[in-house]
Design a protein around this motif. Structure first.
Motif, PDB file in Angstrom:
ATOM      1  N   GLN A   1      -0.859  -4.992  -7.400  1.00  0.00           N
ATOM      2  CA  GLN A   1      -2.198  -4.995  -6.798  1.00  0.00           C
ATOM      3  C   GLN A   1      -2.179  -5.814  -5.497  1.00  0.00           C
ATOM      4  N   ALA A   2      -1.466  -6.917  -5.496  1.00  0.00           N
ATOM      5  CA  ALA A   2      -1.365  -7.737  -4.290  1.00  0.00           C
ATOM      6  C   ALA A   2      -0.671  -6.955  -3.167  1.00  0.00           C
ATOM      7  N   ILE A   3       0.375  -6.207  -3.509  1.00  0.00           N
ATOM      8  CA  ILE A   3       1.066  -5.399  -2.505  1.00  0.00           C
ATOM      9  C   ILE A   3       0.086  -4.416  -1.867  1.00  0.00           C
ATOM     10  N   GLN A   4      -0.752  -3.774  -2.692  1.00  0.00           N
ATOM     11  CA  GLN A   4      -1.745  -2.830  -2.157  1.00  0.00           C
ATOM     12  C   GLN A   4      -2.720  -3.531  -1.213  1.00  0.00           C
ATOM     13  N   GLN A   5      -3.212  -4.690  -1.596  1.00  0.00           N
ATOM     14  CA  GLN A   5      -4.162  -5.423  -0.741  1.00  0.00           C
ATOM     15  C   GLN A   5      -3.513  -5.900   0.547  1.00  0.00           C
ATOM     16  N   LEU A   6      -2.291  -6.381   0.464  1.00  0.00           N
ATOM     17  CA  LEU A   6      -1.590  -6.839   1.663  1.00  0.00           C
ATOM     18  C   LEU A   6      -1.317  -5.672   2.612  1.00  0.00           C
ATOM     19  N   ALA A   7      -1.057  -4.492   2.049  1.00  0.00           N
ATOM     20  CA  ALA A   7      -0.831  -3.301   2.881  1.00  0.00           C
ATOM     21  C   ALA A   7      -2.090  -2.936   3.659  1.00  0.00           C
ATOM     22  N   LEU A   8      -3.252  -3.079   3.028  1.00  0.00           N
ATOM     23  CA  LEU A   8      -4.518  -2.783   3.709  1.00  0.00           C
ATOM     24  C   LEU A   8      -4.735  -3.724   4.884  1.00  0.00           C
ATOM     25  N   ARG A   9      -4.235  -4.942   4.757  1.00  0.00           N
ATOM     26  CA  ARG A   9      -4.388  -5.940   5.829  1.00  0.00           C
ATOM     27  C   ARG A   9      -3.264  -5.865   6.850  1.00  0.00           C
ATOM     28  N   LYS A  10      -2.315  -4.955   6.597  1.00  0.00           N
ATOM     29  CA  LYS A  10      -1.182  -4.746   7.502  1.00  0.00           C
ATOM     30  C   LYS A  10      -0.381  -6.032   7.748  1.00  0.00           C
ATOM     31  N   GLU A  11      -0.200  -6.806   6.685  1.00  0.00           N
ATOM     32  CA  GLU A  11       0.606  -8.028   6.764  1.00  0.00           C
ATOM     33  C   GLU A  11       2.089  -7.647   6.868  1.00  0.00           C
ATOM     34  N   GLN A  12       2.889  -8.512   7.479  1.00  0.00           N
ATOM     35  CA  GLN A  12       4.344  -8.344   7.491  1.00  0.00           C
ATOM     36  C   GLN A  12       4.986  -9.690   7.167  1.00  0.00           C
ATOM     37  N   PHE A  13       6.019  -9.629   6.341  1.00  0.00           N
ATOM     38  CA  PHE A  13       6.653 -10.841   5.856  1.00  0.00           C
ATOM     39  C   PHE A  13       8.100 -10.941   6.325  1.00  0.00           C
ATOM     40  N   ASP A  14       8.506 -12.174   6.603  1.00  0.00           N
ATOM     41  CA  ASP A  14       9.868 -12.469   7.043  1.00  0.00           C
ATOM     42  C   ASP A  14      10.753 -12.907   5.877  1.00  0.00           C
ATOM     43  N   LEU A  15      10.117 -13.370   4.821  1.00  0.00           N
ATOM     44  CA  LEU A  15      10.830 -13.812   3.628  1.00  0.00           C
ATOM     45  C   LEU A  15      10.010 -13.397   2.419  1.00  0.00           C
ATOM     46  N   VAL A  16      10.667 -12.698   1.482  1.00  0.00           N
ATOM     47  CA  VAL A  16      10.001 -12.303   0.236  1.00  0.00           C
ATOM     48  C   VAL A  16      10.796 -12.891  -0.916  1.00  0.00           C
ATOM     49  N   LEU A  17      10.081 -13.563  -1.808  1.00  0.00           N
ATOM     50  CA  LEU A  17      10.686 -14.212  -2.973  1.00  0.00           C
ATOM     51  C   LEU A  17      10.190 -13.497  -4.221  1.00  0.00           C
TER      52      LEU A  17
ATOM     53  N   LEU B   1       7.925  -0.483  -2.758  1.00  0.00           N
ATOM     54  CA  LEU B   1       6.514  -0.531  -2.355  1.00  0.00           C
ATOM     55  C   LEU B   1       6.332  -1.366  -1.090  1.00  0.00           C
ATOM     56  N   LEU B   2       7.029  -2.491  -1.008  1.00  0.00           N
ATOM     57  CA  LEU B   2       6.957  -3.331   0.190  1.00  0.00           C
ATOM     58  C   LEU B   2       7.436  -2.551   1.417  1.00  0.00           C
ATOM     59  N   LEU B   3       8.528  -1.807   1.262  1.00  0.00           N
ATOM     60  CA  LEU B   3       9.071  -1.008   2.361  1.00  0.00           C
ATOM     61  C   LEU B   3       8.121   0.129   2.745  1.00  0.00           C
ATOM     62  N   GLN B   4       7.647   0.877   1.741  1.00  0.00           N
ATOM     63  CA  GLN B   4       6.756   2.014   1.995  1.00  0.00           C
ATOM     64  C   GLN B   4       5.482   1.600   2.708  1.00  0.00           C
ATOM     65  N   ASN B   5       5.011   0.408   2.409  1.00  0.00           N
ATOM     66  CA  ASN B   5       3.756  -0.073   2.989  1.00  0.00           C
ATOM     67  C   ASN B   5       3.951  -0.883   4.267  1.00  0.00           C
ATOM     68  N   GLY B   6       5.189  -0.925   4.774  1.00  0.00           N
ATOM     69  CA  GLY B   6       5.453  -1.616   6.031  1.00  0.00           C
ATOM     70  C   GLY B   6       5.213  -3.108   5.978  1.00  0.00           C
ATOM     71  N   LEU B   7       5.450  -3.725   4.813  1.00  0.00           N
ATOM     72  CA  LEU B   7       5.153  -5.148   4.637  1.00  0.00           C
ATOM     73  C   LEU B   7       6.321  -6.066   5.008  1.00  0.00           C
ATOM     74  N   LEU B   8       7.463  -5.496   5.371  1.00  0.00           N
ATOM     75  CA  LEU B   8       8.615  -6.319   5.723  1.00  0.00           C
ATOM     76  C   LEU B   8       8.868  -6.249   7.225  1.00  0.00           C
ATOM     77  N   SER B   9       9.009  -7.406   7.856  1.00  0.00           N
ATOM     78  CA  SER B   9       9.394  -7.423   9.271  1.00  0.00           C
ATOM     79  C   SER B   9      10.845  -6.957   9.358  1.00  0.00           C
ATOM     80  N   THR B  10      11.273  -6.584  10.531  1.00  0.00           N
ATOM     81  CA  THR B  10      12.648  -6.096  10.685  1.00  0.00           C
ATOM     82  C   THR B  10      13.681  -7.211  10.582  1.00  0.00           C
TER      83      THR B  10
END
Length: 184
Positions: A102-118, A134-143
């Motif tokens: 659910q958090a991944i879905q909400q973060l995707a709506l806000r178009k957040e991007q993360f440099d480190l995922v734990l 899901l993180l990749l599909q929703n563009g939540l990871l910076s390059t």
């Protein structure tokens, strides 16, 4: 348990008693951050199964600008709040009390991007591959994102997940740490 190094180094962290969470030991936490850092020059971290908030707090202590701490357990979230207050830098943390997906879905709506995922889910309920996808599909990871997965040592994650490639895998007793970076 304590913050191992950085701005908050040496400060004690509270943990939830009982079997609801399995805190990462200071030894394993120190090893994780020595492999991926050990210090950062800014960036945003996502701690998807926060438990006590220990990993996200460690990331900010070592130089991440912000950390999003996700935890669905009410009592664990109270411990996270206390630990974040201990840092005296509450503005660096965003708390989300909800399940990881659910958090991944909400973060995707806000178009957040993360440099480190734990990712340190309960061992019996881990869906790490699905969550990374899901993180990749929703563009939540910076390059330049690094993804750190903590699992039972018997779990062997795939070498590649989407555009992420395993960079390192290390075992510490019953715990395995698998680290992914972007494939070149």
């Amino acid at each position: 348990m304590r913050v191992v190094a950085g701005e908050f180094g040496g400060r004690k962290l509270k943990t939830l008693t009982g079997s609801n969470t399995r805190p990462t030991t200071d030894k394993v936490k120190g090893a994780i951050f020595n492999m991926i850092g050990p210090y950062f020059d800014g960036g945003i971290a996502l701690d998807l199964f926060s438990g006590s908030g220990s990993l996200g707090i460690e990331a900010v202590s070592r130089g991440m600008e912000q950390a999003v701490l996700v935890e669905k357990n009410f009592r664990a979230m109270e411990i996270i709040r206390e630990n974040v207050t201990m840092t005296k830098n509450e503005a660096a943390f965003q708390l989300m009390k909800m399940p990881a997906n659910q958090a991944i879905q909400q973060l995707a709506l806000r178009k957040e991007q993360f440099d480190l995922v734990l990712l340190d889910p309960p061992y019996a309920k881990q869906e790490i591959v699905k969550q990374i996808e899901l993180l990749l599909q929703n563009g939540l990871l910076s390059t330049r994102a690094t993804v750190v997965c903590e699992t039972d040592q018997s779990v062997v994650l795939p070498e590649t997940i989407g555009k992420l490639k395993e960079w390192k895998r290390q075992e510490y007793g019953i715990t395995a740490i698998t680290i992914y970076d972007w494939e070149d």
